[in-house]
Design a protein around this motif. Structure first.
Motif, PDB file in Angstrom:
ATOM      1  N   LEU A   1      26.805  25.177  46.304  1.00 49.67           N
ATOM      2  CA  LEU A   1      27.126  24.424  47.513  1.00 49.67           C
ATOM      3  C   LEU A   1      28.002  23.214  47.211  1.00 49.67           C
ATOM      4  CD1 LEU A   1      23.740  24.648  49.408  1.00 49.67           C
ATOM      5  CD2 LEU A   1      25.873  25.790  49.971  1.00 49.67           C
ATOM      6  N   VAL A   2      27.741  22.532  46.113  1.00 47.05           N
ATOM      7  CA  VAL A   2      28.591  21.400  45.744  1.00 47.05           C
ATOM      8  C   VAL A   2      30.003  21.901  45.435  1.00 47.05           C
ATOM      9  CG1 VAL A   2      28.983  19.578  44.047  1.00 47.05           C
ATOM     10  CG2 VAL A   2      26.687  19.973  44.958  1.00 47.05           C
ATOM     11  N   ASN A   3      30.110  23.062  44.777  1.00 55.43           N
ATOM     12  CA  ASN A   3      31.424  23.644  44.538  1.00 55.43           C
ATOM     13  C   ASN A   3      32.135  23.937  45.856  1.00 55.43           C
ATOM     14  OD1 ASN A   3      30.881  23.575  41.811  1.00 55.43           O
ATOM     15  ND2 ASN A   3      30.433  25.762  41.627  1.00 55.43           N
ATOM     16  N   ALA A   4      31.389  24.476  46.813  1.00 57.54           N
ATOM     17  CA  ALA A   4      31.981  24.795  48.111  1.00 57.54           C
ATOM     18  C   ALA A   4      32.447  23.544  48.845  1.00 57.54           C
ATOM     19  CB  ALA A   4      30.983  25.571  48.975  1.00 57.54           C
TER      20      ALA A   4
ATOM     21  N   PRO B   1      38.601  24.082  50.745  1.00 59.36           N
ATOM     22  CA  PRO B   1      38.957  24.033  52.168  1.00 59.36           C
ATOM     23  C   PRO B   1      37.879  24.615  53.076  1.00 59.36           C
ATOM     24  CG  PRO B   1      40.826  24.762  50.868  1.00 59.36           C
ATOM     25  CD  PRO B   1      39.653  24.712  49.930  1.00 59.36           C
ATOM     26  N   LEU B   2      37.025  25.494  52.525  1.00 60.81           N
ATOM     27  CA  LEU B   2      35.967  26.088  53.347  1.00 60.81           C
ATOM     28  C   LEU B   2      35.115  25.021  54.012  1.00 60.81           C
ATOM     29  CD1 LEU B   2      34.412  28.680  54.204  1.00 60.81           C
ATOM     30  CD2 LEU B   2      33.025  28.386  52.144  1.00 60.81           C
ATOM     31  N   ALA B   3      34.795  23.959  53.277  1.00 64.27           N
ATOM     32  CA  ALA B   3      33.930  22.909  53.821  1.00 64.27           C
ATOM     33  C   ALA B   3      34.608  22.152  54.950  1.00 64.27           C
ATOM     34  CB  ALA B   3      33.518  21.948  52.715  1.00 64.27           C
ATOM     35  N   SER B   4      35.905  21.950  54.848  1.00 63.01           N
ATOM     36  CA  SER B   4      36.606  21.202  55.894  1.00 63.01           C
ATOM     37  C   SER B   4      36.922  22.068  57.100  1.00 63.01           C
ATOM     38  CB  SER B   4      37.901  20.603  55.325  1.00 63.01           C
ATOM     39  OG  SER B   4      38.757  21.622  54.839  1.00 63.01           O
ATOM     40  N   GLU B   5      37.008  23.379  56.884  1.00 65.42           N
ATOM     41  CA  GLU B   5      37.394  24.283  57.968  1.00 65.42           C
ATOM     42  C   GLU B   5      36.204  24.873  58.714  1.00 65.42           C
ATOM     43  OE1 GLU B   5      39.625  27.158  55.850  1.00 65.42           O
ATOM     44  OE2 GLU B   5      41.327  25.815  55.435  1.00 65.42           O
ATOM     45  N   ASP B   6      35.035  24.873  58.096  1.00 66.05           N
ATOM     46  CA  ASP B   6      33.878  25.563  58.675  1.00 66.05           C
ATOM     47  C   ASP B   6      32.751  24.565  58.908  1.00 66.05           C
ATOM     48  OD1 ASP B   6      31.414  27.136  58.907  1.00 66.05           O
ATOM     49  OD2 ASP B   6      32.649  28.843  58.315  1.00 66.05           O
ATOM     50  N   GLU B   7      32.469  24.286  60.167  1.00 64.51           N
ATOM     51  CA  GLU B   7      31.439  23.304  60.522  1.00 64.51           C
ATOM     52  C   GLU B   7      30.068  23.736  60.015  1.00 64.51           C
ATOM     53  OE1 GLU B   7      29.262  20.210  61.815  1.00 64.51           O
ATOM     54  OE2 GLU B   7      31.446  20.327  61.749  1.00 64.51           O
ATOM     55  N   GLY B   8      29.772  25.034  60.084  1.00 62.46           N
ATOM     56  CA  GLY B   8      28.477  25.514  59.626  1.00 62.46           C
ATOM     57  C   GLY B   8      28.263  25.284  58.147  1.00 62.46           C
ATOM     58  N   VAL B   9      29.274  25.582  57.343  1.00 61.63           N
ATOM     59  CA  VAL B   9      29.181  25.362  55.903  1.00 61.63           C
ATOM     60  C   VAL B   9      29.065  23.877  55.608  1.00 61.63           C
ATOM     61  CG1 VAL B   9      30.432  25.532  53.719  1.00 61.63           C
ATOM     62  CG2 VAL B   9      30.382  27.480  55.281  1.00 61.63           C
ATOM     63  N   ARG B  10      29.862  23.080  56.311  1.00 61.29           N
ATOM     64  CA  ARG B  10      29.816  21.629  56.103  1.00 61.29           C
ATOM     65  C   ARG B  10      28.425  21.082  56.407  1.00 61.29           C
ATOM     66  NH1 ARG B  10      34.148  20.737  58.456  1.00 61.29           N
ATOM     67  NH2 ARG B  10      33.493  20.099  60.536  1.00 61.29           N
ATOM     68  N   ARG B  11      27.793  21.575  57.445  1.00 58.51           N
ATOM     69  CA  ARG B  11      26.454  21.112  57.812  1.00 58.51           C
ATOM     70  C   ARG B  11      25.430  21.510  56.750  1.00 58.51           C
ATOM     71  NH1 ARG B  11      26.176  23.654  62.027  1.00 58.51           N
ATOM     72  NH2 ARG B  11      24.806  25.364  61.407  1.00 58.51           N
ATOM     73  N   ILE B  12      25.523  22.744  56.261  1.00 57.71           N
ATOM     74  CA  ILE B  12      24.589  23.211  55.232  1.00 57.71           C
ATOM     75  C   ILE B  12      24.719  22.366  53.969  1.00 57.71           C
ATOM     76  CG2 ILE B  12      24.091  25.122  53.659  1.00 57.71           C
ATOM     77  CD1 ILE B  12      24.852  27.012  55.995  1.00 57.71           C
ATOM     78  N   ILE B  13      25.961  22.070  53.581  1.00 57.83           N
ATOM     79  CA  ILE B  13      26.192  21.251  52.391  1.00 57.83           C
ATOM     80  C   ILE B  13      25.603  19.854  52.578  1.00 57.83           C
ATOM     81  CG2 ILE B  13      27.967  20.128  50.987  1.00 57.83           C
ATOM     82  CD1 ILE B  13      29.725  22.627  51.574  1.00 57.83           C
ATOM     83  N   ALA B  14      25.848  19.270  53.745  1.00 56.92           N
ATOM     84  CA  ALA B  14      25.332  17.923  54.024  1.00 56.92           C
ATOM     85  C   ALA B  14      23.807  17.908  54.004  1.00 56.92           C
ATOM     86  CB  ALA B  14      25.846  17.433  55.368  1.00 56.92           C
TER      87      ALA B  14
END
Length: 206
Positions: free
Chosen positions: A108-111, A115-128
């Protein structure tokens, strides 16, 4: 009637997890995913909808079987005073081990660095949410290890330690020695941290 699924769902997800973990989301091509999972593209898309859908399943598996078990001792209601040091030591050992997947860092830290983290709200939320879990677990570990410190000192020490942990997870893929040094620094500062006299700020004793 639809065709019955003839593959082991969990095995496919974990094979894809290992590929995403070592290669990264963007770098893992569909051909590599076919090879890793022994499934054709049509079967992968039928089961998971898309590469993104497969990654979602991978994240769920990673959290359940890798990330959260690491934090389990720190997430107890009353962590052992040595729990945080054990966590830091175990993570360090994983990162420097030639046979460990942790040499690829944190999935997740790698992700978060793509760009996936900036483009995908769902991924960004999971990472946060996951990084918040790390900070919360470290905060609990600091409180158990350093009850001699007041709340403000514990909070600042926890921020320092969790930042070093996240730095190590981000560094591991490119430089395992630097990652190990970050975790060593977290272990050292955990024991040495002292509030400055008559000041608001806090510092660590060298």
């Amino acid at each position: 009637m639809g065709r019955q699924r003839t593959f082991d769902h969990d095995e496919v997800v974990r094979s894809a997890r290992d590929l995403f973990w070592s290669r990264g989301y963007a770098e893992a091509g569909i051909g590599e995913l076919e090879e890793a999972t022994s499934l054709k593209r049509s079967s992968l898309y039928h089961a998971f909808g898309s590469k993104r859908g497969l990654f979602e399943a991978v994240v769920v598996d990673y959290l359940a079987h890798v990330a959260r078990p690491r934090l389990a001792a720190l997430r107890q209601s009353d962590p052992d005073p040595e729990a945080l040091e054990r966590y830091l030591g175990a993570l360090r050992a994983e990162i420097v081990s030639p046979s460990s997947s942790a040499r690829s860092g944190c999935l997740l830290v790698n992700a978060a660095c793509t760009p996936l983290a900036s483009e995908d709200e769902g991924v960004r939320r999971i990472i946060a949410e996951y990084t918040d879990e790390i900070r919360g677990a470290v905060r609990a570990g600091v409180a158990a290890r350093r009850p001699d410190l007041d709340d403000a000192s514990q909070r600042t020490l926890a921020v320092t330690c969790s930042s070093l942990v996240l730095a190590a997870l981000a560094q591991a893929r490119a430089d395992d020695e630097a990652a190990a040094e970050s975790l060593d620094a977290a272990t050292a500062v955990l024991a040495a941290w002292q509030p400055t006299v008559a000041q608001v700020g806090f510092t660590a004793v060298p």
